[in-house]
Design a protein around this motif. Structure first.
Motif, PDB file in Angstrom:
ATOM      1  N   GLY A 174       0.810  -1.207   0.000  1.00 29.80           N
ATOM      2  CA  GLY A 174       0.000   0.000   0.000  1.00 29.80           C
ATOM      3  C   GLY A 174       0.842   1.254   0.000  1.00 29.80           C
ATOM      4  N   LYS A 175       0.180   2.391  -0.135  1.00 27.16           N
ATOM      5  CA  LYS A 175       0.865   3.672  -0.229  1.00 27.16           C
ATOM      6  C   LYS A 175       1.293   4.184   1.149  1.00 27.16           C
ATOM      7  N   THR A 176       2.233   5.131   1.113  1.00 26.97           N
ATOM      8  CA  THR A 176       2.669   5.825   2.320  1.00 26.97           C
ATOM      9  C   THR A 176       2.201   7.264   2.260  1.00 26.97           C
ATOM     10  N   ALA A 177       1.612   7.738   3.353  1.00 25.53           N
ATOM     11  CA  ALA A 177       1.229   9.147   3.491  1.00 25.53           C
ATOM     12  C   ALA A 177       2.128   9.797   4.526  1.00 25.53           C
ATOM     13  N   ILE A 178       2.523  11.031   4.256  1.00 27.03           N
ATOM     14  CA  ILE A 178       3.302  11.830   5.208  1.00 27.03           C
ATOM     15  C   ILE A 178       2.489  13.074   5.527  1.00 27.03           C
ATOM     16  N   VAL A 179       2.272  13.334   6.813  1.00 30.03           N
ATOM     17  CA  VAL A 179       1.478  14.495   7.212  1.00 30.03           C
ATOM     18  C   VAL A 179       2.310  15.398   8.116  1.00 30.03           C
ATOM     19  N   ALA A 180       2.618  16.590   7.627  1.00 26.93           N
ATOM     20  CA  ALA A 180       3.261  17.615   8.450  1.00 26.93           C
ATOM     21  C   ALA A 180       2.172  18.540   8.978  1.00 26.93           C
ATOM     22  N   GLY A 181       2.259  18.883  10.248  1.00 26.73           N
ATOM     23  CA  GLY A 181       1.181  19.642  10.871  1.00 26.73           C
ATOM     24  C   GLY A 181       0.056  18.716  11.302  1.00 26.73           C
ATOM     25  N   ALA A 182       0.428  17.514  11.715  1.00 26.05           N
ATOM     26  CA  ALA A 182      -0.550  16.461  12.011  1.00 26.05           C
ATOM     27  C   ALA A 182      -1.383  16.721  13.249  1.00 26.05           C
ATOM     28  N   GLU A 212      -8.345   4.750   5.574  1.00 27.54           N
ATOM     29  CA  GLU A 212      -8.317   4.580   4.121  1.00 27.54           C
ATOM     30  C   GLU A 212      -7.455   3.355   3.771  1.00 27.54           C
ATOM     31  N   PRO A 213      -8.070   2.301   3.217  1.00 32.37           N
ATOM     32  CA  PRO A 213      -7.339   1.046   2.996  1.00 32.37           C
ATOM     33  C   PRO A 213      -6.188   1.123   1.994  1.00 32.37           C
ATOM     34  N   SER A 214      -6.178   2.127   1.139  1.00 26.19           N
ATOM     35  CA  SER A 214      -5.102   2.201   0.141  1.00 26.19           C
ATOM     36  C   SER A 214      -3.775   2.669   0.752  1.00 26.19           C
ATOM     37  N   TYR A 215      -3.818   3.152   2.015  1.00 20.87           N
ATOM     38  CA  TYR A 215      -2.584   3.573   2.676  1.00 20.87           C
ATOM     39  C   TYR A 215      -2.145   2.523   3.691  1.00 20.87           C
ATOM     40  N   GLU A 216      -0.913   2.077   3.540  1.00 21.04           N
ATOM     41  CA  GLU A 216      -0.345   1.090   4.463  1.00 21.04           C
ATOM     42  C   GLU A 216       0.377   1.743   5.630  1.00 21.04           C
ATOM     43  N   ALA A 253      10.074   8.830  -0.953  1.00 23.38           N
ATOM     44  CA  ALA A 253       9.973   8.306  -2.319  1.00 23.38           C
ATOM     45  C   ALA A 253       8.610   7.668  -2.578  1.00 23.38           C
ATOM     46  N   ASP A 254       7.948   8.132  -3.641  1.00 21.61           N
ATOM     47  CA  ASP A 254       6.639   7.614  -4.081  1.00 21.61           C
ATOM     48  C   ASP A 254       5.521   7.821  -3.066  1.00 21.61           C
ATOM     49  N   ILE A 257      -5.932  10.481  -3.665  1.00 24.06           N
ATOM     50  CA  ILE A 257      -6.410   9.206  -4.211  1.00 24.06           C
ATOM     51  C   ILE A 257      -6.573   9.306  -5.727  1.00 24.06           C
ATOM     52  N   LEU A 258      -7.116  10.434  -6.195  1.00 22.63           N
ATOM     53  CA  LEU A 258      -7.274  10.627  -7.632  1.00 22.63           C
ATOM     54  C   LEU A 258      -5.915  10.735  -8.325  1.00 22.63           C
ATOM     55  N   GLY A 259      -4.969  11.372  -7.654  1.00 14.78           N
ATOM     56  CA  GLY A 259      -3.595  11.409  -8.146  1.00 14.78           C
ATOM     57  C   GLY A 259      -3.373  12.173  -9.435  1.00 14.78           C
TER      58      GLY A 259
END
Length: 221
Positions: free
Chosen positions: A2-10, A25-29, A65-66, A201-203
């Protein structure tokens, strides 16, 4: 994988809501939250990166990365106390994050600025917001999504009575804000967070800007 999300200001108003959406969101691991100090969050997806932002590159580069990078950093002159500190939070740190996204080829970069952002503005707040937008645009990121809300609605633990009353009055006037005035409508932080998630998600590639109407429509998809 799955994808990785990075959140600054979390831990901010929008960042908190966005992290909650990402966790479900299941698409994020993996959800990497960038914080100044450890926070109480128990979730198998969550990775906390603790940094003072002066060492952001060293702490975060292994994850970029990615990844989908979300920048929800922001303060006020009142909280920052000086223009210099305000610029650090609202310009310098987002630009550092953007350069990391550029260097390590992040798949997506989303940032919350503000309605009226303009580097040539005589209003300092709007000027800095415009400068960060222009700076990120010059990086030519593959996918740059800029969210420009007006007044944000949501629970502020430190809000004073006057601020709360102002938000209520602004919300009451919202039905009168139509046509070209629609961009001035207040919007809930959950709506902005949902729109950010949907845009990732739409990318869609390239540069995209969203004001009130576009944020509402995107959040509803």
């Amino acid at each position: 994988m799955g994808k990785t999300a990075i959140v600054a200001g979390a831990t901010g108003l929008i960042g908190t809501e966005l992290v909650a959406f990402l966790m479900n969101e299941p698409s994020y691991e993996r959800v990497v939250v960038v914080v100044r100090r450890e926070i109480e969050i128990m979730h198998p997806k969550c990775i906390q990166v603790i940094t003072n932002y002066e060492q952001l590159e060293d702490e975060l580069q292994a994850y970029v990365a990615d990844s989908d990078v979300f920048c929800c950093l922001g303060t006020t002159i009142k909280k920052a106390r000086t223009k210099e500190q305000f610029r650090k939070v609202d310009l310098e740190y987002p630009m550092r994050l953007g350069k990391l996204a550029q260097t390590y080829h992040a798949a997506y970069f989303g940032i919350v600025t503000a309605m009226g952002a303009n580097a040539e503005s005589s209003i300092f707040y709007s000027q800095v917001k415009g400068q960060v937008e222009d700076g990120l645009d010059r990086l030519q990121l593959d996918s740059l999504h800029i969210f420009q809300p007006s007044l944000l609605l949501g629970h502020r633990a430190d809000a004073r009575t006057g601020e709360r009353m102002g938000a209520v009055l602004f919300a009451a006037a919202a039905p009168l804000l139509i046509g070209s005035l629609q961009k001035y409508k207040p919007i809930h932080v959950k709506t902005v967070a949902k729109a950010m998630l949907q845009s990732a998600i739409l990318g869609n590639k390239g540069l995209h800007r969203y004001s009130y109407k576009q944020i509402e429509e995107l959040a509803a998809t």
